[in-house]
Design a protein around this motif. Structure first.
Motif, PDB file in Angstrom:
ATOM      1  N   ILE A  88      38.217  39.154  29.412  1.00 22.28           N
ATOM      2  CA  ILE A  88      37.927  39.084  30.847  1.00 22.28           C
ATOM      3  C   ILE A  88      36.423  38.951  31.099  1.00 22.28           C
ATOM      4  O   ILE A  88      36.005  38.252  32.018  1.00 22.28           O
ATOM      5  CB  ILE A  88      38.528  40.302  31.575  1.00 22.28           C
ATOM      6  CG1 ILE A  88      40.059  40.203  31.527  1.00 22.28           C
ATOM      7  CG2 ILE A  88      38.040  40.374  33.022  1.00 22.28           C
ATOM      8  CD1 ILE A  88      40.779  41.390  32.119  1.00 22.28           C
ATOM      9  N   GLU A  89      35.634  39.558  30.268  1.00 23.56           N
ATOM     10  CA  GLU A  89      34.181  39.449  30.411  1.00 23.56           C
ATOM     11  C   GLU A  89      33.696  38.013  30.289  1.00 23.56           C
ATOM     12  O   GLU A  89      32.706  37.621  30.918  1.00 23.56           O
ATOM     13  CB  GLU A  89      33.496  40.318  29.357  1.00 23.56           C
ATOM     14  CG  GLU A  89      31.976  40.281  29.423  1.00 23.56           C
ATOM     15  CD  GLU A  89      31.310  41.071  28.306  1.00 23.56           C
ATOM     16  OE1 GLU A  89      30.068  40.987  28.186  1.00 23.56           O
ATOM     17  OE2 GLU A  89      32.020  41.777  27.552  1.00 23.56           O
ATOM     18  N   HIS A  93      34.691  32.871  36.173  1.00 28.85           N
ATOM     19  CA  HIS A  93      35.436  33.449  37.293  1.00 28.85           C
ATOM     20  C   HIS A  93      36.168  32.396  38.116  1.00 28.85           C
ATOM     21  O   HIS A  93      37.203  32.686  38.717  1.00 28.85           O
ATOM     22  CB  HIS A  93      34.520  34.280  38.205  1.00 28.85           C
ATOM     23  CG  HIS A  93      35.277  35.307  38.985  1.00 28.85           C
ATOM     24  ND1 HIS A  93      35.773  36.454  38.417  1.00 28.85           N
ATOM     25  CD2 HIS A  93      35.675  35.326  40.290  1.00 28.85           C
ATOM     26  CE1 HIS A  93      36.423  37.152  39.328  1.00 28.85           C
ATOM     27  NE2 HIS A  93      36.383  36.489  40.464  1.00 28.85           N
ATOM     28  N   ASP A  94      35.669  31.175  38.117  1.00 25.29           N
ATOM     29  CA  ASP A  94      36.391  30.140  38.857  1.00 25.29           C
ATOM     30  C   ASP A  94      37.745  29.855  38.216  1.00 25.29           C
ATOM     31  O   ASP A  94      38.703  29.492  38.903  1.00 25.29           O
ATOM     32  CB  ASP A  94      35.559  28.860  38.991  1.00 25.29           C
ATOM     33  CG  ASP A  94      35.235  28.214  37.656  1.00 25.29           C
ATOM     34  OD1 ASP A  94      35.237  28.930  36.635  1.00 25.29           O
ATOM     35  OD2 ASP A  94      34.990  26.994  37.629  1.00 25.29           O
ATOM     36  N   GLU A  95      37.862  30.050  36.887  1.00 26.51           N
ATOM     37  CA  GLU A  95      39.153  29.882  36.227  1.00 26.51           C
ATOM     38  C   GLU A  95      40.105  31.018  36.594  1.00 26.51           C
ATOM     39  O   GLU A  95      41.318  30.810  36.719  1.00 26.51           O
ATOM     40  CB  GLU A  95      38.976  29.813  34.700  1.00 26.51           C
ATOM     41  CG  GLU A  95      38.210  28.594  34.214  1.00 26.51           C
ATOM     42  CD  GLU A  95      38.939  27.288  34.506  1.00 26.51           C
ATOM     43  OE1 GLU A  95      40.173  27.322  34.707  1.00 26.51           O
ATOM     44  OE2 GLU A  95      38.277  26.232  34.520  1.00 26.51           O
ATOM     45  N   ILE A  96      39.560  32.214  36.773  1.00 28.71           N
ATOM     46  CA  ILE A  96      40.376  33.343  37.219  1.00 28.71           C
ATOM     47  C   ILE A  96      40.932  33.057  38.612  1.00 28.71           C
ATOM     48  O   ILE A  96      42.130  33.254  38.882  1.00 28.71           O
ATOM     49  CB  ILE A  96      39.550  34.645  37.222  1.00 28.71           C
ATOM     50  CG1 ILE A  96      39.193  35.047  35.790  1.00 28.71           C
ATOM     51  CG2 ILE A  96      40.311  35.783  37.922  1.00 28.71           C
ATOM     52  CD1 ILE A  96      38.264  36.250  35.685  1.00 28.71           C
ATOM     53  N   LEU A  97      40.072  32.565  39.492  1.00 30.62           N
ATOM     54  CA  LEU A  97      40.506  32.254  40.858  1.00 30.62           C
ATOM     55  C   LEU A  97      41.554  31.145  40.867  1.00 30.62           C
ATOM     56  O   LEU A  97      42.534  31.207  41.629  1.00 30.62           O
ATOM     57  CB  LEU A  97      39.301  31.860  41.715  1.00 30.62           C
ATOM     58  CG  LEU A  97      38.258  32.953  41.957  1.00 30.62           C
ATOM     59  CD1 LEU A  97      37.075  32.401  42.748  1.00 30.62           C
ATOM     60  CD2 LEU A  97      38.882  34.138  42.700  1.00 30.62           C
ATOM     61  N   ILE A 143      44.401  38.672  32.937  1.00 33.21           N
ATOM     62  CA  ILE A 143      44.424  37.950  34.212  1.00 33.21           C
ATOM     63  C   ILE A 143      45.817  37.403  34.482  1.00 33.21           C
ATOM     64  O   ILE A 143      46.334  37.490  35.604  1.00 33.21           O
ATOM     65  CB  ILE A 143      43.374  36.820  34.219  1.00 33.21           C
ATOM     66  CG1 ILE A 143      41.965  37.411  34.062  1.00 33.21           C
ATOM     67  CG2 ILE A 143      43.477  36.004  35.500  1.00 33.21           C
ATOM     68  CD1 ILE A 143      41.601  38.448  35.117  1.00 33.21           C
TER      69      ILE A 143
END
Length: 269
Positions: A88-89, A93-97, A143
């Protein structure tokens, strides 16, 4: 059982296609969806509609086309989804979204699009395909687990909000099945000087082995059919190997740290 009009998101391959073919064989009228119809010029299993669960205008258009043809919609199966792996680190973050947009917000967009029709009919069934992974935080799949767990919980709430409309909602959580999900999954790269390099690399191999050796997705299709024939569906259903389902029982009865230790041992971490 009378013929039902069924809409399956992500119906062009994998679990969605298996569900569609099985329901068609049982006499139901099936519509599947795909993000790009041009990629499937020879697809003849059942009718495909162009729809991207991340783009609400495509959802409205596809639902409108279906209703103009059929005049009703009896079953929505929210199957479209994507995988994601990585520490996760290190996951951008755009892939998480993006993953939440597809796996969580996408089904919500679909539910909002079909509820007015189902409410007007006084009947309807919505089956959200989640995952056994949504019941636990899995290392390097956290995620993905979060997106599926969020959908499970949100379905519980929508069930209660719509209970007077004649509409039924339920979750169906599969374990590992032999599909092409790995080919479309976002993999955070294994970075050479990363502190996660060895454990993440080993876990990634194990994840892919679990999927490639998974069961036939026809089992999921049969469970969908069973739910469709249930007058009052339960909130949660699971389908998978004995050990995958038993892992959920263990999570309920074991102390948190003991269960965590089992997962660490499984992933050799």
């Amino acid at each position: 059982m009378e013929q039902k009009i069924v809409l399956i998101t992500g119906g062009s391959s994998g679990i969605g296609r298996s569900i569609g073919n099985f329901l068609k064989s049982k006499g139901h009228k099936v519509y599947g969806t795909t993000r790009d119809l041009n990629k499937y010029p020879d697809f003849s299993d059942f009718e495909l509609l162009e729809l991207n669960v991340r783009e609400t205008h495509t959802i409205k258009t596809a639902v409108k086309i279906l209703l103009e043809k059929e005049g009703r919609l009896d079953v929505l199966i929210n199957n479209a989804g994507v995988g994601i792996t990585g520490p996760i680190e290190e996951i951008p973050h755009d892939e998480i979204l993006k993953t939440f947009e597809t796996n969580f917000h996408g089904p919500l967009h679909m539910i909002k699009a079909v509820l007015p029709q189902m409410r007007a009919q006084g009947s309807g069934l919505i089956i959200n395909i989640t995952s056994i992974a949504g019941y636990m935080g899995l290392p390097y799949r956290g995620i993905y687990s979060a997106t599926k767990g969020s959908l499970e919980i949100t379905t519980e709430a929508i069930r209660m909000e719509t209970k007077n409309f004649g509409v039924h909602l339920t979750n169906l959580a599969p374990g590992d099945f032999a599909t092409n999900i790995a080919s479309g999954r976002y993999h955070a790269p294994v970075i050479e000087d990363s502190p996660y390099k060895v454990p993440y690399g080993n876990t990634l191999k194990l994840i892919d082995e679990d999927v490639s050796s998974g069961s036939d997705p026809i089992q999921v299709a049969r469970m969908v059919y069973r739910i469709m024939n249930t007058k009052k569906p339960k909130v949660h259903y699971k389908v998978g190997s004995f050990m995958q389902k038993f892992s959920l029982t263990l999570k309920k009865i074991l102390p948190d740290k003991v269960y965590e230790k089992l997962l660490l041992n499984h992933y050799k971490l």
